[in-house]
Design a protein around this motif. Structure first.
Motif, short mmCIF file in Angstrom:
data_model
loop_
_atom_site.label_atom_id
_atom_site.label_comp_id
_atom_site.label_asym_id
_atom_site.label_seq_id
_atom_site.Cartn_x
_atom_site.Cartn_y
_atom_site.Cartn_z
N PRO A 286 -3.45 -5.50 3.79
CA PRO A 286 -3.52 -4.07 4.09
C PRO A 286 -4.30 -3.27 3.04
O PRO A 286 -4.99 -2.30 3.38
CB PRO A 286 -2.05 -3.64 4.12
CG PRO A 286 -1.29 -4.89 4.44
CD PRO A 286 -2.05 -5.97 3.73
N VAL A 287 -4.19 -3.69 1.77
CA VAL A 287 -4.95 -3.01 0.71
C VAL A 287 -6.44 -3.28 0.88
O VAL A 287 -7.28 -2.37 0.76
CB VAL A 287 -4.46 -3.48 -0.68
CG1 VAL A 287 -5.27 -2.80 -1.79
CG2 VAL A 287 -2.98 -3.18 -0.86
N LEU B 171 -1.66 -1.75 -8.80
CA LEU B 171 -2.13 -2.97 -8.16
C LEU B 171 -1.77 -4.21 -8.97
O LEU B 171 -1.32 -5.22 -8.39
CB LEU B 171 -3.65 -2.90 -7.96
CG LEU B 171 -4.29 -4.03 -7.16
CD1 LEU B 171 -3.67 -4.12 -5.76
CD2 LEU B 171 -5.79 -3.83 -7.07
N PRO C 65 0.81 -1.23 0.00
CA PRO C 65 0.00 0.00 0.00
C PRO C 65 0.84 1.27 0.00
O PRO C 65 0.42 2.28 -0.56
CB PRO C 65 -0.84 -0.12 1.28
CG PRO C 65 -0.16 -1.13 2.11
CD PRO C 65 0.52 -2.07 1.17
N SER D 63 4.87 4.62 5.83
CA SER D 63 4.30 5.77 5.13
C SER D 63 4.96 7.07 5.57
O SER D 63 4.98 8.04 4.82
CB SER D 63 2.79 5.83 5.38
OG SER D 63 2.52 5.90 6.77
N PHE E 200 -2.56 -9.15 0.00
CA PHE E 200 -3.26 -7.88 -0.17
C PHE E 200 -4.01 -7.41 1.08
O PHE E 200 -4.80 -6.46 0.99
CB PHE E 200 -4.26 -8.00 -1.33
CG PHE E 200 -3.62 -8.32 -2.66
CD1 PHE E 200 -2.86 -7.38 -3.33
CD2 PHE E 200 -3.78 -9.58 -3.23
CE1 PHE E 200 -2.27 -7.68 -4.56
CE2 PHE E 200 -3.19 -9.89 -4.45
CZ PHE E 200 -2.43 -8.93 -5.12
N ARG F 64 -7.74 -1.22 3.74
CA ARG F 64 -7.88 0.20 3.40
C ARG F 64 -9.12 0.46 2.56
O ARG F 64 -9.76 1.50 2.68
CB ARG F 64 -6.63 0.69 2.67
CG ARG F 64 -5.47 1.03 3.60
CD ARG F 64 -4.21 1.34 2.80
NE ARG F 64 -3.19 1.96 3.64
CZ ARG F 64 -2.43 1.31 4.51
NH1 ARG F 64 -2.57 0.00 4.64
NH2 ARG F 64 -1.54 1.95 5.25
N GLN F 65 -9.46 -0.48 1.69
CA GLN F 65 -10.68 -0.33 0.91
C GLN F 65 -11.91 -0.42 1.81
O GLN F 65 -12.89 0.30 1.61
CB GLN F 65 -10.76 -1.42 -0.17
CG GLN F 65 -9.78 -1.23 -1.32
CD GLN F 65 -9.95 -2.29 -2.39
OE1 GLN F 65 -10.68 -3.26 -2.24
NE2 GLN F 65 -9.26 -2.10 -3.52
N ASP G 215 -3.39 -0.91 9.20
CA ASP G 215 -1.99 -1.32 9.38
C ASP G 215 -1.82 -2.35 10.49
O ASP G 215 -0.71 -2.90 10.65
CB ASP G 215 -1.11 -0.10 9.68
CG ASP G 215 -0.95 0.81 8.48
OD1 ASP G 215 -1.05 0.31 7.35
OD2 ASP G 215 -0.73 2.01 8.68
N LEU H 54 1.94 1.70 -3.58
CA LEU H 54 0.79 2.14 -4.36
C LEU H 54 0.53 3.62 -4.14
O LEU H 54 0.27 4.38 -5.10
CB LEU H 54 -0.45 1.32 -3.98
CG LEU H 54 -0.46 -0.17 -4.34
CD1 LEU H 54 -1.69 -0.85 -3.75
CD2 LEU H 54 -0.43 -0.35 -5.85
N HIS H 55 0.60 4.04 -2.88
CA HIS H 55 0.35 5.45 -2.55
C HIS H 55 1.39 6.37 -3.18
O HIS H 55 1.06 7.48 -3.65
CB HIS H 55 0.33 5.62 -1.03
CG HIS H 55 0.12 7.04 -0.59
ND1 HIS H 55 -1.10 7.69 -0.68
CD2 HIS H 55 0.99 7.96 -0.06
CE1 HIS H 55 -0.98 8.93 -0.23
NE2 HIS H 55 0.27 9.11 0.15
#
Length: 405
Positions: free
Chosen positions: A244-245, A48, A38, A160, A242, A248-249, A258, A41-42
């Motif tokens: 954490p992704v 993805l 993630p 992050s 996936f 987040r969705q 996290d 990706l950010h």
């Protein structure tokens, strides 16, 4: 001569060293990508679908590494040391080098290194525990992946703030520190007996197991183990890649996403310890059926109950049987083939690896097109549930008295 010694007190030393080795190879080298995805990706350095490809390349490397182990004639301790150093260097490379192609090479090589470390550290450690009469510490060894996953999850939550490059370099530095702490333990003086990986504990199979191997180790049972073990690889890996992704969705803007990955890792630890204590006379197929069903429920919860409680419980149910499944599959292969089980374990590991390779490259494009991981997760849950049902059927069918309808 080895300077290790065979006194019982050295059993703990071997178990803890192998635990740390698996934490580095699996938790850092293999699964650090999950909390890093993630962040990448950010930052826009990856999309993805590209993330799915990199994950599958890592699992392809693991598959290649696992298959190559039987042909390697290097002492086990030297392979562990080499695999650990390679893991640290490849983690550093992810932060120092840039570009999708280079990352693909690094992640593939990291998969190879993690497989070598896992197989040779397992064989080396289980042999040491057999020599010291401390077989029950085998579960301690297999807490290593969970400890490493929890650590990468907690450290990755800070990534992050640091940025992906600094985080990868930090993971590499942590790996080097841990390697330095256990380096001297893996010193066998080049014994010939250490040149072949031991896929199963070195203790002789009990008489009942040897008898069962002669009666029950047919090609049909072996094929069932290989095929159904592959379903476990496919079923867990989509969430494990996936999570954490997915979180987040489901929980945009929340601080919780996290924390689910380290929760998964923490759940692995008691699962490994409890799984290692399962009595030898318990049917491995029924144990595998229960473990698959637990993971299927965990995957399904992330779809049916996509809030903090559902994702937390799902992470726990997915993590608890994670390494226990491997232990039960090893036991089943040993029941079928006795001391000649290495080949069957190799085929089963390859099948598991294929499932892991397919999972991310199946899930990422579908999630990208639909904007959700719902369909891939439902397919994964169905694969695990199907594996559970088939293992239960095979186990109950084997327990049925001869001549019963």
């Amino acid at each position: 001569m080895s300077n290790f010694g065979y006194e019982p007190r050295h059993g703990w030393r071997a178990a803890l060293a192998c635990m740390v080795a698996l934490a580095v190879a699996m938790g850092l080298g293999r699964f650090a990508f999950t909390p890093m995805l993630p962040v990448m990706l950010h930052e826009g350095s990856l999309d993805l679908e590209g993330g799915g490809v990199l994950a599958s390349l890592n699992y392809l490397g693991y598959f290649i590494g696992a298959l190559s182990c039987a042909a390697i004639r290097v002492p086990a301790a030297a392979m562990v040391r080499g695999g650990l150093v390679a893991t640290a260097v490849l983690l550093l490379g992810m932060g120092l080098l840039h570009g999708f192609t280079l990352w693909g090479v690094l992640r593939t090589a990291a998969g190879v290194a993690s497989a070598w470390t896992f197989v040779f550290a397992s064989g080396w450690g289980l042999r040491r525990l057999a020599e010291t009469g401390m077989h029950r510490l085998g579960g301690v060894i297999y807490t290593g992946p969970g400890i490493g996953i929890a650590a990468t999850g907690l450290l990755g939550g800070l990534a992050s703030r640091w940025g992906a490059d600094a985080a990868w370099i930090g993971f590499g530095a942590v790996a080097l520190l841990l390697i330095a702490g256990i380096w001297r333990v893996f010193d066998d003086g080049g014994h010939a007996s250490e040149r072949m990986p031991a896929a199963t504990p070195a203790a002789p199979a009990p008489a009942a197991s040897r008898a069962a191997a002669g009666q029950d180790g047919g090609s049909g049972d072996a094929r069932a183990l290989v095929i159904l073990y592959g379903l476990a690889g496919f079923g867990y890996i989509i969430t494990a890649t996936f999570l954490p992704v997915i979180a987040r969705q489901a929980l945009p803007g929340s601080a919780w996403p996290d924390l689910f990955w380290p929760l998964f890792g923490l759940a692995v630890i008691p699962g490994a310890l409890v799984g290692a204590q399962a009595p030898q006379h318990w049917d491995n197929r029924l144990l595998l059926a229960a473990a698959y069903a637990m993971q299927a429920a965990g995957v399904l919860l992330s779809v049916a109950w996509p809030d903090v409680a559902g994702l937390a419980l799902g992470s726990l149910l997915l993590g608890l049987p994670f390494t226990a499944i491997t232990l039960f599959a090893m036991r089943e292969a040993r029941r079928l083939k006795g001391n000649a089980s290495a080949g069957l374990i190799g085929y089963a590991t390859a099948s598991y690896g294929i499932g892991q390779i397919v999972g991310p490259i199946f899930a990422a494009p579908l999630a990208h097109r639909t904007g959700s991981f719902t369909v891939p997760l439902l397919v994964a849950a169905l694969a695990l549930a199907g594996g559970a049902a088939l293992f239960a059927w095979v186990g109950r069918h084997a327990l049925r008295p001869a001549g019963a309808a």
